[in-house]
Design a protein around this motif. Structure first.
Motif, PDB file in Angstrom:
ATOM      1  N   PRO A  13       0.934 -23.020  -0.104  1.00  0.00           N
ATOM      2  CA  PRO A  13       0.517 -21.762  -0.719  1.00  0.00           C
ATOM      3  C   PRO A  13      -0.979 -21.538  -0.505  1.00  0.00           C
ATOM      4  N   SER A  14      -1.363 -20.272  -0.467  1.00  0.00           N
ATOM      5  CA  SER A  14      -2.774 -19.938  -0.319  1.00  0.00           C
ATOM      6  C   SER A  14      -3.551 -20.399  -1.550  1.00  0.00           C
ATOM      7  N   ASP A  15      -4.821 -20.644  -1.349  1.00  0.00           N
ATOM      8  CA  ASP A  15      -5.701 -21.110  -2.412  1.00  0.00           C
ATOM      9  C   ASP A  15      -6.253 -19.897  -3.168  1.00  0.00           C
ATOM     10  N   PRO A  16      -6.049 -19.803  -4.479  1.00  0.00           N
ATOM     11  CA  PRO A  16      -6.576 -18.653  -5.224  1.00  0.00           C
ATOM     12  C   PRO A  16      -8.105 -18.579  -5.218  1.00  0.00           C
ATOM     13  N   LYS A  17      -8.779 -19.634  -4.764  1.00  0.00           N
ATOM     14  CA  LYS A  17     -10.233 -19.595  -4.623  1.00  0.00           C
ATOM     15  C   LYS A  17     -10.654 -18.817  -3.373  1.00  0.00           C
ATOM     16  N   THR A  18      -9.699 -18.575  -2.449  1.00  0.00           N
ATOM     17  CA  THR A  18     -10.030 -17.892  -1.191  1.00  0.00           C
ATOM     18  C   THR A  18      -9.075 -16.746  -0.852  1.00  0.00           C
ATOM     19  N   PHE A  19      -8.057 -16.518  -1.684  1.00  0.00           N
ATOM     20  CA  PHE A  19      -7.079 -15.443  -1.456  1.00  0.00           C
ATOM     21  C   PHE A  19      -6.832 -14.691  -2.756  1.00  0.00           C
ATOM     22  N   VAL A  20      -6.544 -13.403  -2.639  1.00  0.00           N
ATOM     23  CA  VAL A  20      -6.049 -12.574  -3.738  1.00  0.00           C
ATOM     24  C   VAL A  20      -4.569 -12.366  -3.467  1.00  0.00           C
ATOM     25  N   GLY A  21      -3.704 -12.659  -4.441  1.00  0.00           N
ATOM     26  CA  GLY A  21      -2.271 -12.506  -4.233  1.00  0.00           C
ATOM     27  C   GLY A  21      -1.660 -13.729  -3.562  1.00  0.00           C
ATOM     28  N   GLN A  22      -0.404 -13.588  -3.178  1.00  0.00           N
ATOM     29  CA  GLN A  22       0.360 -14.723  -2.656  1.00  0.00           C
ATOM     30  C   GLN A  22       0.459 -14.691  -1.132  1.00  0.00           C
ATOM     31  N   ARG A  41      -0.803 -19.901  10.963  1.00  0.00           N
ATOM     32  CA  ARG A  41       0.173 -18.824  10.756  1.00  0.00           C
ATOM     33  C   ARG A  41       0.121 -18.510   9.268  1.00  0.00           C
ATOM     34  N   VAL A  42      -0.213 -17.269   8.932  1.00  0.00           N
ATOM     35  CA  VAL A  42      -0.379 -16.902   7.526  1.00  0.00           C
ATOM     36  C   VAL A  42       0.563 -15.745   7.212  1.00  0.00           C
ATOM     37  N   ALA A  43       1.443 -15.974   6.224  1.00  0.00           N
ATOM     38  CA  ALA A  43       2.405 -14.963   5.775  1.00  0.00           C
ATOM     39  C   ALA A  43       1.941 -14.442   4.421  1.00  0.00           C
ATOM     40  N   PHE A  44       1.562 -13.170   4.368  1.00  0.00           N
ATOM     41  CA  PHE A  44       1.027 -12.531   3.172  1.00  0.00           C
ATOM     42  C   PHE A  44       2.109 -11.692   2.498  1.00  0.00           C
ATOM     43  N   GLU A  45       2.176 -11.759   1.183  1.00  0.00           N
ATOM     44  CA  GLU A  45       3.012 -10.836   0.411  1.00  0.00           C
ATOM     45  C   GLU A  45       2.296  -9.482   0.349  1.00  0.00           C
ATOM     46  N   PRO A  46       3.011  -8.390   0.026  1.00  0.00           N
ATOM     47  CA  PRO A  46       2.355  -7.083  -0.046  1.00  0.00           C
ATOM     48  C   PRO A  46       1.112  -7.123  -0.946  1.00  0.00           C
ATOM     49  N   GLY A  47       0.017  -6.558  -0.438  1.00  0.00           N
ATOM     50  CA  GLY A  47      -1.221  -6.492  -1.195  1.00  0.00           C
ATOM     51  C   GLY A  47      -2.065  -7.752  -1.190  1.00  0.00           C
ATOM     52  N   ALA A  48      -1.529  -8.861  -0.701  1.00  0.00           N
ATOM     53  CA  ALA A  48      -2.296 -10.110  -0.651  1.00  0.00           C
ATOM     54  C   ALA A  48      -3.343 -10.029   0.456  1.00  0.00           C
ATOM     55  N   ARG A  49      -4.484 -10.693   0.221  1.00  0.00           N
ATOM     56  CA  ARG A  49      -5.548 -10.668   1.214  1.00  0.00           C
ATOM     57  C   ARG A  49      -6.474 -11.852   1.004  1.00  0.00           C
ATOM     58  N   THR A  50      -7.269 -12.113   2.028  1.00  0.00           N
ATOM     59  CA  THR A  50      -8.286 -13.151   1.926  1.00  0.00           C
ATOM     60  C   THR A  50      -9.444 -12.626   1.091  1.00  0.00           C
ATOM     61  N   HIS A  51     -10.306 -13.528   0.673  1.00  0.00           N
ATOM     62  CA  HIS A  51     -11.605 -13.136   0.132  1.00  0.00           C
ATOM     63  C   HIS A  51     -12.487 -12.743   1.316  1.00  0.00           C
ATOM     64  N   TRP A  52     -13.633 -12.178   1.039  1.00  0.00           N
ATOM     65  CA  TRP A  52     -14.637 -11.954   2.071  1.00  0.00           C
ATOM     66  C   TRP A  52     -15.013 -13.308   2.662  1.00  0.00           C
ATOM     67  N   HIS A  53     -15.205 -13.364   3.966  1.00  0.00           N
ATOM     68  CA  HIS A  53     -15.585 -14.616   4.604  1.00  0.00           C
ATOM     69  C   HIS A  53     -16.207 -14.372   5.970  1.00  0.00           C
ATOM     70  N   THR A  54     -16.808 -15.426   6.515  1.00  0.00           N
ATOM     71  CA  THR A  54     -17.344 -15.415   7.876  1.00  0.00           C
ATOM     72  C   THR A  54     -16.893 -16.678   8.582  1.00  0.00           C
TER      73      THR A  54
END
Length: 129
Positions: A13-22, A41-54
């Motif tokens: 699962p994605s880390d809630p420290k670096t992703f919003v949603g599942q 390979r990253v599978a995002f649920e609707p509306g899920a996204r990464t945090h800002w990053h570089t």
């Protein structure tokens, strides 16, 4: 030659420290040595996204399912469809994730890159057009 068989790889699962949603992440670390390349390979649920990053090196995102919503800091929110490739330059502050209406999967290729994570993308930032 290296082969990464998706059926034998664990996803996490994605880390809630670096992703919003599942989202679910499948790592293919050390896919290449020169230049050092990690693939995800990253599978995002609707509306899920990464945090800002570089990233310290380039990142390539290949959309393989759904619609990818993404934004470069200071730019407009954009969308990419299945088959589209997004090329992100080293040091470019950005985020990416699924559109609001369905899941999205992309393959992220990080070339000689370390990631620096920042704050979450707000609902207002995500919804901006």
């Amino acid at each position: 030659m290296k082969v990464f068989s998706l059926s034998t790889l664990d996803s996490e699962p994605s880390d809630p420290k670096t992703f919003v949603g599942q989202a679910r992440l499948t790592r293919m670390n050390d896919a290449a040595d020169r230049p050092h390349t990690n693939v995800y390979r990253v599978a995002f649920e609707p509306g899920a996204r990464t945090h800002w990053h570089t990233h310290t090196g380039p990142q390539l995102l290949q959309v393989i399912e759904g619609t990818c919503r993404y934004q470069k800091d200071g730019g407009a929110v954009r969308e990419a469809d299945v088959g589209d490739l997004i090329a992100i330059e080293p040091g470019e502050r950005h985020w990416h994730g699924a559109g609001p209406d369905g899941p999205m999967t992309h393959v992220a290729i990080n070339i000689d890159a370390r990631t620096s994570w920042f704050e979450a993308v707000t609902d207002a930032q995500y919804a901006a057009s």
